[in-house]
Scaffold this motif. Structure first.
Motif, short mmCIF file in Angstrom:
data_model
loop_
_atom_site.label_atom_id
_atom_site.label_comp_id
_atom_site.label_asym_id
_atom_site.label_seq_id
_atom_site.Cartn_x
_atom_site.Cartn_y
_atom_site.Cartn_z
N LYS A 25 0.77 -1.18 -0.03
CA LYS A 25 -0.23 -0.07 0.05
C LYS A 25 0.87 1.29 0.12
CE LYS A 25 -4.18 -2.05 2.25
NZ LYS A 25 -4.19 -2.92 1.56
N ASP A 26 2.19 0.97 -0.03
CA ASP A 26 2.95 2.12 -0.16
C ASP A 26 2.86 2.96 -1.58
OD1 ASP A 26 5.16 4.19 -0.07
OD2 ASP A 26 6.30 2.92 1.22
N PRO A 27 2.53 4.48 -1.31
CA PRO A 27 2.28 5.21 -2.63
C PRO A 27 3.54 5.06 -3.40
CG PRO A 27 2.38 6.57 -0.88
CD PRO A 27 2.48 5.28 -0.23
N ARG A 28 4.81 4.83 -2.94
CA ARG A 28 5.90 5.12 -3.78
C ARG A 28 6.04 3.82 -4.67
NH1 ARG A 28 10.17 5.98 1.25
NH2 ARG A 28 8.49 4.47 2.15
N VAL A 49 16.95 -9.02 -3.63
CA VAL A 49 15.99 -8.97 -4.76
C VAL A 49 16.37 -7.71 -5.42
CG1 VAL A 49 13.63 -8.77 -5.17
CG2 VAL A 49 14.27 -9.78 -2.93
N TYR A 50 16.56 -8.08 -6.74
CA TYR A 50 16.72 -7.12 -7.75
C TYR A 50 15.43 -6.59 -8.78
CZ TYR A 50 21.54 -8.67 -7.30
OH TYR A 50 22.91 -8.79 -6.85
N VAL A 51 15.20 -5.36 -8.43
CA VAL A 51 14.06 -4.76 -8.93
C VAL A 51 14.07 -3.65 -10.05
CG1 VAL A 51 12.15 -3.38 -8.07
CG2 VAL A 51 12.95 -4.99 -6.41
N SER A 52 13.34 -4.04 -11.17
CA SER A 52 13.65 -3.05 -12.33
C SER A 52 12.32 -2.30 -12.32
CB SER A 52 13.66 -3.89 -13.49
OG SER A 52 13.71 -2.91 -14.64
N ASP A 58 10.50 7.24 -10.26
CA ASP A 58 11.82 7.22 -9.67
C ASP A 58 12.16 5.75 -8.99
OD1 ASP A 58 14.27 8.09 -8.62
OD2 ASP A 58 13.36 9.05 -6.88
N VAL A 59 13.44 5.29 -9.32
CA VAL A 59 13.79 3.97 -9.15
C VAL A 59 14.08 4.08 -7.49
CG1 VAL A 59 15.32 2.08 -9.51
CG2 VAL A 59 14.60 3.33 -11.26
N LYS A 60 14.89 5.07 -7.19
CA LYS A 60 15.24 5.12 -5.80
C LYS A 60 14.13 5.20 -4.80
CE LYS A 60 19.58 7.09 -6.86
NZ LYS A 60 20.62 8.37 -6.53
N ALA A 61 13.17 5.92 -5.17
CA ALA A 61 11.93 5.84 -4.55
C ALA A 61 11.10 4.62 -4.22
CB ALA A 61 10.90 7.06 -4.92
N VAL A 62 11.00 3.93 -5.58
CA VAL A 62 10.48 2.53 -5.40
C VAL A 62 11.28 1.69 -4.59
CG1 VAL A 62 9.95 0.66 -6.90
CG2 VAL A 62 9.46 2.90 -7.69
N VAL A 63 12.49 1.72 -4.43
CA VAL A 63 13.33 0.74 -3.80
C VAL A 63 13.17 1.06 -2.36
CG1 VAL A 63 15.80 0.23 -3.10
CG2 VAL A 63 15.11 0.19 -5.28
N ALA A 64 13.25 2.53 -2.03
CA ALA A 64 12.83 3.15 -0.69
C ALA A 64 11.56 2.35 -0.05
CB ALA A 64 12.93 4.60 -0.44
N GLY A 65 10.47 2.65 -0.91
CA GLY A 65 9.03 2.26 -0.67
C GLY A 65 9.08 0.61 -0.56
N LEU A 66 9.83 -0.34 -1.24
CA LEU A 66 9.88 -1.47 -1.01
C LEU A 66 10.75 -1.95 0.44
CD1 LEU A 66 10.72 -2.95 -4.43
CD2 LEU A 66 8.54 -3.16 -3.08
N LYS A 67 11.56 -1.12 0.68
CA LYS A 67 12.47 -1.43 1.71
C LYS A 67 11.73 -1.10 3.14
CE LYS A 67 16.83 -0.14 1.77
NZ LYS A 67 17.97 0.68 2.04
N ASP A 94 17.95 -2.60 -10.14
CA ASP A 94 18.63 -3.35 -11.39
C ASP A 94 18.17 -2.49 -12.72
OD1 ASP A 94 19.80 -5.15 -13.01
OD2 ASP A 94 17.94 -6.65 -13.03
N ASP A 95 19.28 -2.15 -13.30
CA ASP A 95 19.26 -1.50 -14.45
C ASP A 95 19.57 -2.27 -15.85
OD1 ASP A 95 21.86 -1.44 -13.92
OD2 ASP A 95 22.45 0.47 -14.54
N SER A 96 19.39 -3.62 -15.81
CA SER A 96 19.89 -4.30 -16.94
C SER A 96 19.06 -4.17 -18.09
CB SER A 96 19.94 -5.85 -16.27
OG SER A 96 18.71 -6.24 -16.16
N ILE A 97 17.90 -3.93 -17.87
CA ILE A 97 16.95 -3.60 -18.93
C ILE A 97 17.28 -2.31 -19.81
CG2 ILE A 97 14.43 -3.47 -19.68
CD1 ILE A 97 13.77 -5.03 -17.20
N GLU A 98 17.44 -1.18 -18.99
CA GLU A 98 17.92 0.02 -19.52
C GLU A 98 19.25 -0.16 -20.22
OE1 GLU A 98 18.01 2.81 -16.47
OE2 GLU A 98 16.04 2.50 -15.85
N ARG A 99 20.19 -1.02 -19.56
CA ARG A 99 21.71 -1.17 -20.44
C ARG A 99 21.31 -1.98 -21.65
NH1 ARG A 99 25.04 -4.22 -17.13
NH2 ARG A 99 23.30 -4.50 -15.74
#
Length: 117
Positions: A25-28, A49-52, A58-67, A94-99
């Motif tokens: 339920k975290d909005p991030r 857990v590697y997240v894309s 914002d990837v950092k906000a998503v990772v902070a929300g998951l944390k 994880d930025d492998s898709i972007e790379r």
């Protein structure tokens, strides 16, 4: 033999976390979030857990929300998995898709330049 067990556990954790992402339920933690890989230590105490993120959020906000939701996710994993210890979840961007997209576009650009010559 132990690596087969770890691989099965990694697949189970990845599948269950993918289904649990919709319940956070975290909005991030919004948008198209993909779990690309899961690495569990051999003692099953920690799980990386590697997240894309597939959209432009914002990837950092998503990772902070998951944390911040890792306690909830770990608790729910404990109910589903039949393990003595439920591993502590460590989320990593994880930025492998972007790379991969950048590499394909670079290769296409080089091929177009070669055709022009």
């Amino acid at each position: 033999m132990a690596t087969n067990r770890i691989n099965r556990i990694n697949e189970d954790i990845q599948r269950e976390l993918a289904s649990l992402m919709r319940t956070v339920k975290d909005p991030r933690v919004q948008g198209l979030i993909s779990i690309t890989r899961v690495d569990t230590t051999t003692d099953l105490r920690y799980c990386k857990v590697y997240v894309s993120v597939l959209d432009n959020s914002d990837v950092k906000a998503v990772v902070a929300g998951l944390k911040s939701a890792s306690g909830y996710l770990r608790h729910e994993l404990g109910h589903v998995l039949t393990l003595r210890y439920t591993p502590q979840l460590i989320f990593v961007a994880d930025d492998s898709i972007e790379r991969g997209v950048r590499m394909v576009s670079t290769i296409d650009r080089i091929l177009e330049e070669d055709e022009e010559r």
